[in-house]
Motif scaffolding. Structure first.
Motif, mmCIF file in Angstrom:
data_model
loop_
_atom_site.group_PDB
_atom_site.id
_atom_site.type_symbol
_atom_site.label_atom_id
_atom_site.label_comp_id
_atom_site.label_asym_id
_atom_site.label_seq_id
_atom_site.Cartn_x
_atom_site.Cartn_y
_atom_site.Cartn_z
ATOM 1 N N PHE A 1 29.228 34.057 -34.509
ATOM 2 C CA PHE A 1 28.159 33.291 -35.155
ATOM 3 C C PHE A 1 27.592 32.261 -34.185
ATOM 4 O O PHE A 1 28.190 31.956 -33.162
ATOM 5 C CB PHE A 1 28.633 32.621 -36.440
ATOM 6 N N GLN B 1 41.064 37.873 -38.891
ATOM 7 C CA GLN B 1 40.880 37.575 -40.313
ATOM 8 C C GLN B 1 40.280 36.178 -40.494
ATOM 9 O O GLN B 1 39.403 35.972 -41.319
ATOM 10 C CB GLN B 1 42.208 37.645 -41.049
ATOM 11 N N LEU B 2 40.761 35.228 -39.682
ATOM 12 C CA LEU B 2 40.320 33.852 -39.864
ATOM 13 C C LEU B 2 38.878 33.645 -39.403
ATOM 14 O O LEU B 2 38.125 32.906 -40.018
ATOM 15 C CB LEU B 2 41.245 32.905 -39.095
ATOM 16 N N ILE B 3 38.524 34.281 -38.311
ATOM 17 C CA ILE B 3 37.144 34.206 -37.816
ATOM 18 C C ILE B 3 36.740 35.633 -37.487
ATOM 19 O O ILE B 3 37.018 36.115 -36.390
ATOM 20 C CB ILE B 3 37.032 33.301 -36.571
ATOM 21 N N PRO B 4 36.124 36.313 -38.446
ATOM 22 C CA PRO B 4 35.913 37.751 -38.274
ATOM 23 C C PRO B 4 34.719 38.141 -37.416
ATOM 24 O O PRO B 4 34.700 39.221 -36.849
ATOM 25 C CB PRO B 4 35.677 38.234 -39.711
ATOM 26 N N GLU B 5 33.723 37.268 -37.363
ATOM 27 C CA GLU B 5 32.492 37.706 -36.703
ATOM 28 C C GLU B 5 31.930 36.618 -35.798
ATOM 29 O O GLU B 5 32.221 35.439 -35.976
ATOM 30 C CB GLU B 5 31.442 38.052 -37.767
ATOM 31 N N MET C 1 45.416 38.747 -37.189
ATOM 32 C CA MET C 1 45.507 37.429 -37.815
ATOM 33 C C MET C 1 44.295 36.584 -37.449
ATOM 34 O O MET C 1 43.628 36.020 -38.308
ATOM 35 C CB MET C 1 46.789 36.729 -37.348
ATOM 36 N N LEU D 1 37.026 27.864 -30.723
ATOM 37 C CA LEU D 1 37.458 27.518 -32.065
ATOM 38 C C LEU D 1 38.981 27.486 -32.129
ATOM 39 O O LEU D 1 39.657 28.114 -31.319
ATOM 40 C CB LEU D 1 36.953 28.567 -33.055
ATOM 41 N N THR D 2 39.480 26.797 -33.156
ATOM 42 C CA THR D 2 40.927 26.773 -33.365
ATOM 43 C C THR D 2 41.480 28.167 -33.561
ATOM 44 O O THR D 2 42.553 28.509 -33.082
ATOM 45 C CB THR D 2 41.262 25.988 -34.639
ATOM 46 N N GLU D 3 40.735 28.958 -34.345
ATOM 47 C CA GLU D 3 41.296 30.199 -34.867
ATOM 48 C C GLU D 3 41.383 31.311 -33.842
ATOM 49 O O GLU D 3 42.036 32.318 -34.079
ATOM 50 C CB GLU D 3 40.456 30.671 -36.063
#
Lengths: 219, 297, 852
Positions: free
Chosen positions: C751, C745-749, C742, C729-731
């Motif tokens: 999936f 926060q954007l991708i916390p878990e 940081m 992913l980007t994040e």
């Protein structure tokens, strides 16, 4: 029985008990605070009021709490006076004659009970507006907790709250005017609690006569 | 938050005239967001946090790439994601950067009762001045975009400032600087509007988006944040962008007609009772008068 | 990349496949957006999911993970059938006209000629050109039906084995492209099986959609128009398959057919996944290369001469053409490398210390090393910025491998899963106590704490400065390696040992041996003159000790030293070219000739001579890269010509100067590739179907399974019916940003993206916990129920695809706070690898999905 509850030894009549007066002033003082801070939020020209009353932020914080105090007072007043404030058939006659009342031709007025219809109007005016002010006030107290999907509640609150407030302000102006300037003796009735027999006889004739009858009955 | 170098056009809750009224030395600024080239990378989210000095917080996965459901008092800028199927069955992943729109006629400012808590600069930036904010949250109600957010700790409201502190120094907002694809542009309203319209025309002509257009809603007098949308007839698909935003009618009713009526009523009431007294005087009970001269029983 | 990042803005047509640049290269992707915005370039995205890249595409096609060769082969078929090809380019710049030997067989049954089923390898001698001359217009005898060649006769005692097959110096060719065994006809025949119907069966892309994409992509060559250029952009969606190299080959062939290679806005463009992975491969961070893509010596190379003979190609082309065959300079590159490594210890007398080089006898690729560790033959491992437990296929096997190792050294900036392997979830305390591996954790410096150069996908070497020193006890990588090396050398000096010479004689010419400056190393890599040298053409002199100006100065007589010939020119006497920051771009093509330095020789677009016609005039005058100047009698241009500068166009010197043919290879002869001269669609090792092209040979025949008990594979009959792919992913950035608030926060878990339809079938709601199981392990995460992955029909069967990001593991901010199930994604992936590049098949394996 030894004690006369209403017909006082000094020849005056007890109009309002201690409890009634306390509750009245709870309502009155809290209302004045609400009025002043409310006016500050109502008009930029009066915003300075909130500033001098301890700061604008604190005024915003305290306004709702005083609102709650006012509501409590109103509820207590309802418990004390609710029955006596109910509309009776005699009220219609009184309203029909109200121009005399305005012109201070009180001898032309039909007899009023403990609370005349004008006072009943004031009472219910504060009661119902107070209820609406409470409900809309809760929404305005915590607007961030009303979700976007229920925003119509905030939109309603934002207009209903000032409209009701304005109505109570109208009632308040008349109430204070009458209670301080127009009805001599009225202010004392809500401070020391008593009025003259003549005053009671003139302004609340039905009530006064009932008191006398009750007193006789007790003898 | 700085008012130092910006010319002010409107001040909330303010009695009297405003220094910048009718005069402007600044051109109107505008942020252009081209949703058709946004890749949802969230660089703008992070840049905003970092520039404004907010720390990162714990979030929860909620069946979306979206960082959190809505902007927050400490998260002013949020990409909203929507999996959208077009009429012809093709898929779209619509990504829209959500933040304050800096309306030309800001609902937050109109609703705000606190003197100087919300300021609109002559360049269009609408800025909250937290030192004047009383935390009443009326701005939350006034805003048709659900932007102002209340901080439970500061007990005040916060939102995107269009990086006013950067703009006054001649810099572009932090989000603009961080955008890798150049989907974010910053400049004068005229220039950005032209850029946006050209881009929308290009989309209509070359990319098969017959309804591509620019979102610059007239209901709030236009905004200083505008979007290019693949389908300008369906802004709701872009994370709930309102189709026809206006300042809520009850807010406008309260602030204008009711204000006049109410003030008239109050003043009228006070004048009325004074006039009444002059005319009729107090109610006098004669027996009491007599008693006054006599001895109290 | 053959081209570059900024060059993408010059394109008219992009095919983005096996890659998701909007998410994984957002800054580079801006150039694709620029092309769209400024040139109305069209973008076709083909991916198993509708990604954030697809959101900007003009046309998106959902493809089954691993079906890429079928799609690209179908495109080749379409291009040829609809005459959307670059005829002159094809004829003159590729080996389309070369005739292939008799005995060569196409893989209609899945096998090329020469397959040995026991060894899983090919005898590639039939994969060769026919020796001969110009056969244009000559009649051809009808082909006899193919008969497999008889096995070679056993060697008589004392008889030397026959020499390995070699390319013929003179290649038979048919410039009319009619000979049935000419490459073009073979190519046509090969992909004639890849009809739109077959493409639909294999890829799941409906026929009309496929035709739409094929029409769009090839539209740039409608009516013979050569002005436009198309680019193909890819990443590990192509490499991470057991035929990954061949997928890229198919794309390269398509680009050659359409005349896009060497063109501005064209090319075959790999998006590298780490900031310096290109540098790592250039410097040969792999077992089968030496720096500069030199082939490693094997035990069969008796001496330097034999080695050089084996690896130095000789020209192989039509007689009347010319071939630069730049790899013919291999001896110069090798000798200069040996001088750089061993300095004065490398002399003419001792074959320039050829014996010091390790002779690579078998596969030492990543998966193989860990397999060896699992089997117990690898005792210890250094893991430098390499989180093996997370990146390798079959996490459980890799953890078990570490449990068997004697020692593990981890150089990292955070405690990672590899350094914590002993307490991976599921390890009982008793088991932890029984693990004997000694783990050394060396704190290393982060990227902002190091200087040095990084080589990006565009082959640009860019120097960076350290922003701040490493904290606390953390050390720079080069310091750690230097200090280990110096201690090992001391031990060898004191105690002797088996053949210590390569270690004792390794040059270590740094001012501070314990802390070698990367600038010194960069200079060493560029190379210097070891004697006074004069260039005969220009009379320019490079004195002893001076930095070499470029690889044309390299010699095979020991008078030059150079750590990596392709980097020669990067740090010259004029200074560090890689530190330049000139922002001028006079051509507007994004060449920026004075910004940093690209290999080779600061050429930005490779094979750029092919951007011109046979007369040396650019196909597109608007995008002039290089051209022939009659006045100057040489090639000039906005870019550095990737060519012999003074070769007149009429000499027909091929643009593909690194190939012995001088032209681009549609057909890759002999040992170029392990599994075929043309790509053929093979199924992923775990597949929901049998290969519709040849059900009896579904998979790549050359791929060998690993065979420990840990190497398990699943089939649809066992219930593994869902195709799974893994991605980033980007994040988040691989496995280390889960330590950064940081990113978390954007991708916390963690999936798993699953189709709405599959979720409905299983009664799964969004954000609900689910488990994904393969034959190797179970991954637990929250369901991301999405409409961006649709169910597919593959060869008539309904097939679901799912995908999962790889970023979460069992050590990180969320992991430590127990907010994740702590299962690494590679618990699921299989231990099968591509036979050419050895990349594991991380995408397109089988799983089952259930509620957790």
């Amino acid at each position: 029985m030894s004690r006369e509850p209403y017909l006082l030894p000094n020849g005056r009549v007890l109009r309002y008990s201690y409890r009634e007066r306390l509750v009245h002033w709870l309502a009155g003082v809290s209302y004045v605070y609400l009025l002043l801070t409310g006016l500050a939020f109502w008009s930029p020209w009066l915003f300075w009021i909130a500033v001098v009353l301890g700061g604008a932020t604190i005024s915003r914080e305290l306004h709702p709490w005083f609102g709650l105090a006012f509501v409590i007072a109103v509820v207590m007043m309802d418990r004390m006076w609710g029955k006596q404030m109910k509309e009776t058939p005699a009220d219609k006659e009184w309203w029909a004659a109200v121009p005399h009342y305005v012109r201070n031709e009180d001898e032309q007025m039909p007899s009023a009970d403990r609370f005349n219809p004008g006072q009943k109007l004031l009472f219910w005016g504060f009661f119902w507006n107070g209820l609406l002010l409470l409900l809309t006030g809760l929404i305005l107290w915590f607007p961030q907790h009303i979700p976007w999907s229920l925003r119509f509640l905030r939109y309603l609150a934002v207009i209903v709250h000032p409209v009701c407030a304005l109505l109570t302000i109208g009632l308040f102006i008349i109430h204070v005017y009458m209670g301080t300037v127009i009805e001599r003796g009225a202010f004392g009735s809500v401070i020391r609690g008593d009025v003259s027999r003549a005053w009671a006889n003139r302004h609340h004739h039905t009530w006064y006569q009932q008191l006398l009858r009750d007193s006789e009955a007790r003898k | 938050m700085s008012q130092v170098s910006n010319e002010i056009r409107r001040i909330s809750g303010h009695a009297g005239s405003v220094p910048g009224e009718g005069f402007s030395r600044d051109y109107d600024v505008c942020k252009l967001i081209d949703t058709t080239t946004c890749i949802g990378c969230k660089a703008c989210e992070v840049a905003c946090l970092e520039w404004n000095g907010y720390s990162f917080s714990e979030t929860t996965f909620d069946n979306s790439y979206q960082t959190m459901p809505e902007t927050s008092w400490n998260y002013w800028n949020l990409i909203k994601f929507n999996e959208h199927e077009r009429e012809d069955g093709t898929m779209q992943l619509l990504m829209r950067k959500d933040q304050c729109m800096h309306c030309e006629e800001p609902g937050c400012l109109a609703a705000c009762p606190a003197d100087g808590a919300i300021v609109q600069y002559a360049n269009g930036i609408v800025d909250f001045q937290q030192d004047h904010c009383i935390g009443c949250g009326y701005c939350i109600t006034g805003c048709p975009f659900n932007i102002p957010k209340f901080s439970p700790t500061a007990r005040k409201v916060f939102k995107c400032t269009l990086c006013n502190d950067r703009v006054t120094q001649g810099l572009e907002p932090a989000c603009i600087k961080s955008c890798p694809t150049g989907c974010l542009h910053f400049g004068s309203k005229t220039d950005m509007k032209e850029l946006a319209e050209n881009r929308a025309a290009q989309l209509r002509e070359h990319s098969g988006f017959a309804n591509a257009g620019v979102y610059d809603p007239a209901g709030v007098g236009g905004t200083h944040v505008i979007y290019v949308l693949h389908d300008a007839t369906n802004p709701e698909a872009y994370g709930g962008l309102p189709k026809n935003p206006t300042i809520p009618v009850t807010v406008r009713l309260w602030k204008t007609p009711l204000k006049w009526l109410g003030n008239l009523a109050i003043i009228g009431g006070l004048v009325g009772v004074f006039a009444h007294y002059l005319r009729f005087g107090p109610k006098i009970v004669e027996e009491d008068e007599k008693d006054k001269q006599g001895v109290r029983q | 990349m053959t081209n570059g990042w900024i060059d993408i803005k010059n394109t008219d047509m992009m095919l983005i496949m096996g890659g998701n640049p909007a998410e994984n290269h957002p800054c580079g992707f801006k150039w694709a957006i620029e092309a769209k915005r400024n040139r109305n370039a069209k973008m076709i995205v083909v991916d198993p999911r509708f990604t954030r890249t697809a959101s900007t595409a003009d046309l998106f096609l959902q493809i089954r993970a691993g079906a890429d060769i079928a799609f690209l082969g179908g495109m080749i078929n379409y291009a040829i059938a609809n005459d959307r090809i670059a005829k002159d380019y094809l004829l003159n710049y590729t080996n389309a006209a070369f005739v292939v030997k008799e005995g060569f067989k196409l893989p209609e049954d899945g096998l090329y000629s020469g397959f040995d089923p026991a060894a899983h390898t090919y005898d590639k001698s039939t994969w060769n050109y026919e020796e001969g001359g110009d056969l244009t217009g000559k009649a051809v005898a009808p082909e006899a039906p193919h008969k497999p060649a008889p096995p070679p006769a056993p060697l008589k005692p004392g008889q030397a084995p026959p020499p390995p097959p070699a390319l013929p110096p003179n290649v038979a060719h048919d410039l009319a492209l009619q000979h049935p065994r000419c490459v073009f006809q073979l190519l046509k025949k090969q992909y004639s099986r890849y009809t739109p119907e077959m493409v639909e069966r294999i890829t799941g892309i409906p026929k009309d959609q496929f035709l739409k994409a094929a029409d769009l992509f090839t539209s740039i060559r409608k009516n013979g128009d050569m002005k436009k250029a198309a680019t193909i952009i890819y990443a590990v969606g192509w490499t991470q398959h057991t035929y990954g190299t061949q997928i890229i080959r198919t794309a390269a062939m398509l680009q050659l057919l359409m005349g896009n290679v060497g063109r501005s806005g064209g090319g075959v463009n790999a998006l590298r996944g780490h900031s310096n992975i290109q540098g790592a491969t250039d410097m040969a961070g792999i077992f089968d290369n030496l720096p500069g893509y030199l082939k490693v010596p094997t035990p069969a190379d008796a001496d330097l001469a034999a080695y050089l003979k084996r690896i130095t190609p000789t020209p192989s082309k039509p007689g009347q053409w010319d071939s630069f065959n730049y790899w013919s300079n291999t001896p110069k590159f090798v000798t200069s490398l040996l001088k750089a490594l061993y300095g004065d210890a490398a002399t003419k007398q001792n074959n320039f210390a050829f014996d010091y080089l390790p002779k690579v006898d078998r596969n030492y690729s990543w998966t193989q090393i860990w397999d060896n560790m699992y089997r117990g033959s690898v005792k210890g491992i250094f893991a430098f910025g390499m989180n093996g437990v997370m990146i390798g296929p079959d996490t459980k096997k890799n953890i078990d491998a570490l449990k068997k190792a004697e020692w593990l050294v981890v150089g990292e900036i955070y405690p990672d899963e590899t350094s914590e392997f002993w307490r991976a979830p599921g390890t009982s305390t008793d088991e932890m106590k029984s693990i004997q591996t000694t783990v050394y954790r060396l704190p290393c410096a982060g990227f902002a704490e190091k200087d040095g150069s990084m080589t990006n996908s565009a082959r640009w070497l860019q120097w960076k400065n350290a922003a701040l020193p490493p904290p606390g006890d953390a050390r720079l990588d080069q310091d750690i390696i230097a200090q280990i090396f110096l201690r090992v050398r001391d031990l060898y000096k004191k105690e002797g040992g088996k053949f210590p010479d390569p270690i004792l004689n390794l040059t270590w010419p740094y001012t501070d041996p314990q802390h070698p400056a990367l600038a010194d190393i960069a200079k060493e890599i560029n190379g210097k003159a070891l004697a006074d040298l004069t260039d005969p053409a220009t009379q320019q002199v490079t004195k002893t000790g001076q930095q070499l100006p470029g690889f044309a100065w390299l010699k095979d007589d020991g008078t030059t030293s150079c750590g990596n010939w392709i980097y020669c020119g990067s740090w010259t006497e004029a200074g560090a070219q890689i530190q330049r920051r000139g922002t001028e771009d006079p051509s507007g093509l994004g060449i920026y000739p004075n910004w940093a330095w690209s290999w080779p020789a600061n050429r930005r677009v490779l094979y750029n001579r092919a951007s011109c016609d046979l007369d040396g005039k650019p196909w597109d005058p608007q995008r002039r890269q290089v051209w022939w100047s009659e006045a100057a009698q040489k090639w000039v241009g906005n870019d550095v010509p990737d060519f012999k500068a003074d070769s007149h166009p009429k000499d027909h010197l091929g643009p593909f100067i690194m190939n012995p043919e001088g032209v681009g290879r549609l057909f890759v002869p002999l040992g170029g590739l392990a599994d075929g001269p043309f790509p053929e669609h093979y199924e992923p090792f775990e597949s929901p179907i049998k290969n519709p092209l040849h059900p009896n040979q579904s998979n790549n025949p050359v791929v060998k399974k690993l065979t420990t008990p840990a190497d398990k594979f699943g089939t649809p009959e066992q219930g593994f019916t869902v195709v799974c792919t893994t991605y980033r992913l980007t994040e988040q950035y691989h496995y280390w940003t889960k330590n950064n608030p940081m990113n978390v926060q954007l991708i916390p878990e963690a999936f798993v993206e699953i189709p709405v339809e599959l979720a409905d079938d299983l009664g799964i709601r969004g954000a609900e916990k689910i488990k994904v199981t393969s034959a190797r392990g179970t991954y637990i995460a929250k369901a991301f129920v999405t409409r961006r992955i649709k169910p597919m029909t593959i060869d008539g069967k309904k097939v679901y695809q799912i995908g999962l990001p790889i970023h979460q593991g069992f050590r990180g901010i969320a992991e430590d706070a127990d907010r994740n199930a702590r299962t690494p994604a590679n618990l699921l992936s299989p231990t099968v690898i591509d036979p050419n590049a050895f990349t594991p098949e991380y995408k397109g394996f089988l799983v089952k999905v259930e509620k957790a």
